[in-house]
Design an enzyme around this catalytic site. Sequence first.
Site, PDB file in Angstrom:
ATOM      1  N   LYS A 113      -1.729   2.231  -1.871  1.00  0.00           N
ATOM      2  CA  LYS A 113      -0.986   3.417  -1.764  1.00  0.00           C
ATOM      3  C   LYS A 113      -2.031   4.643  -2.100  1.00  0.00           C
ATOM      4  CE  LYS A 113       3.470   1.645  -2.404  1.00  0.00           C
ATOM      5  NZ  LYS A 113       3.274   0.190  -2.711  1.00  0.00           N
TER       6      LYS A 113
HETATM    7  C1  LIG Z   1       4.029  -0.695  -1.535  1.00  0.00           C
HETATM    8  C2  LIG Z   1       3.428  -1.981  -1.607  1.00  0.00           C
HETATM    9  C3  LIG Z   1       3.564  -2.907  -0.325  1.00  0.00           C
HETATM   10  C4  LIG Z   1       4.460  -2.437   0.648  1.00  0.00           C
HETATM   11  O1  LIG Z   1       4.403  -1.440   1.207  1.00  0.00           O
HETATM   12  P1  LIG Z   1       5.374  -0.533   2.280  1.00  0.00           P
HETATM   13  O2  LIG Z   1       4.899   0.451   2.832  1.00  0.00           O
HETATM   14  O3  LIG Z   1       6.382  -0.238   1.257  1.00  0.00           O
HETATM   15  O4  LIG Z   1       5.918  -1.606   3.348  1.00  0.00           O
HETATM   16  C5  LIG Z   1       2.841  -4.094  -0.407  1.00  0.00           C
HETATM   17  N1  LIG Z   1       2.076  -4.332  -1.173  1.00  0.00           N
HETATM   18  C6  LIG Z   1       1.485  -3.493  -2.213  1.00  0.00           C
HETATM   19  C7  LIG Z   1       0.732  -4.166  -3.118  1.00  0.00           C
HETATM   20  C8  LIG Z   1       2.065  -2.464  -2.466  1.00  0.00           C
HETATM   21  O5  LIG Z   1       1.831  -1.762  -3.485  1.00  0.00           O
END
Ligand SMILES: *Cc1c(COP(=O)(O)O)cnc(C)c1O
Length: 470
Positions: A113
């Site tokens: 993220k």
């Molecule tokens: C947020 C997250 C996901 C999921 O991603 P999306 O964009 O919501 O599909 C998967 N793995 C980790 C470690 C995350 O922080």
Amino acid sequence: MQYQSTRGAKLGGFCDILLQGLAPDGGLAMPSNIPHISGKTLESWRGLDYADLAYAVMHPFIGDIPEDDLRAILRRTYTTDAFGSADITPLTRLGDSNTYLLELSNGPSLAFKDIAMQFLGNAMAYVLETRDARLNILGATSGDTGSAAEYAMRGKDRINVFMLSPHGRMSLFQQAQMYSLQDKNIHNIAIEGVFDDCQDLVKAVNSDAAYKTAYHIGAVNSINWARVLAQSVYYFKAWLALGLPAGSPVDFCVPSGNFGNIYAGYLAKQMGLPIAHLIIATNENDVLYEALQTGHYRARPAAEVEKTSSPSMDIGKASNFERYLYNLSGNNAAQTAARWKTLVADGAIDLQPLMDAIRASGFTAGRSDHAARLATIRETYQVYNRLIDPHTADGVYVAKHWRAENKSERPLICLETALPAKFETTVREATGLRAPRPAQFEDIEEAPRRVTVMANDVSALKDYITAALA
Ligand SMILES: *Cc1c(COP(=O)(O)O)cnc(C)c1O
């Protein structure tokens, strides 16, 4: 470029939607068109570094930031300092297999993220400066989103972050990662309750329109278009890093929750990146797997969402899925709005009429669970000497099975969504090993904490925000 909601409302330009959450009609922001990149243009991007590639991919969607300013924002964002290498998102091969890991978790909070959120922080600071405005971000987190947001917004003059988390319910590492931030503009609020209580408090504050306006309350949630757009860049980066002949198709497998990360891949595919398949990997909360298997998309109430060992994918509905259905309907807002009315009324959407289009668009899905996750972490370590986190393991597991079933020889890129250090307990359960930590996090549990514990009470929360902004 102008934006409109998936349900029809006109929303303005990129800088306008950057600061918005949901559109006023409840829909999600979408660009009026998706620019197509020719094979020749794609070839000309081979030598670009990450920030220049990001500019090339993103600028057609951002008409309202002058070129020099946008380039400067991207240069400030994608630095070796923040992401650990000049590559930003290194691509590494698993042994001599045709499966690759795209490393997306070397940023400040150790999860993918950061890649979009760091951009969001710098872009928002820029827009607030040009508009002489302020923003107070109010959010709820069970872990990853909150820390990525705080690390992106810390020290930014015109931005405050009020991040609610369930008191005592995050891992010690996750607590330490957030609560150790000493920046004045970052407010950690531990609510005596569960994650859903935190979310309800955010909703309650937002439903008070007068308060929301008076205190410039905003959000940085996963439906923010700028996040999706910034994430599409690393799909290009990965394809270019493979060094394949022009036009060679590849497959991607993406651990999915809210469908934001994989939708960014679909955006790249629509722009013309040669992606054959986009493989959705779900955990036990398999809303998307079920939808693609049965043609029936069924949202699940919070009480039905299981707590799993890949917790960042524990969702009851996939918020960004609406964007995909909008594209599948030929960008038809009336149809999308009608589908969402059915979802609200029946808790489900019938996808049967769309199944051919879904298959043609390259999407497919697989499901992982705790046992598969542990076995995959162990096997990936034993066979490839690579320690992966539980979310990435869901992707690697689903990819392996998909590849065997489809007898595919195409290069397949699995997105690594977090570092194993963030999920020590499960990594230890799988391998007996303690996941190595980047130096700055070595003794983070011992660091002094800056957090306010608060009752689950909306007036107490409002009082706290009001006092902090006075
Ligand atoms: C947020 C997250 C996901 C999921 O991603 P999306 O964009 O919501 O599909 C998967 N793995 C980790 C470690 C995350 O922080």
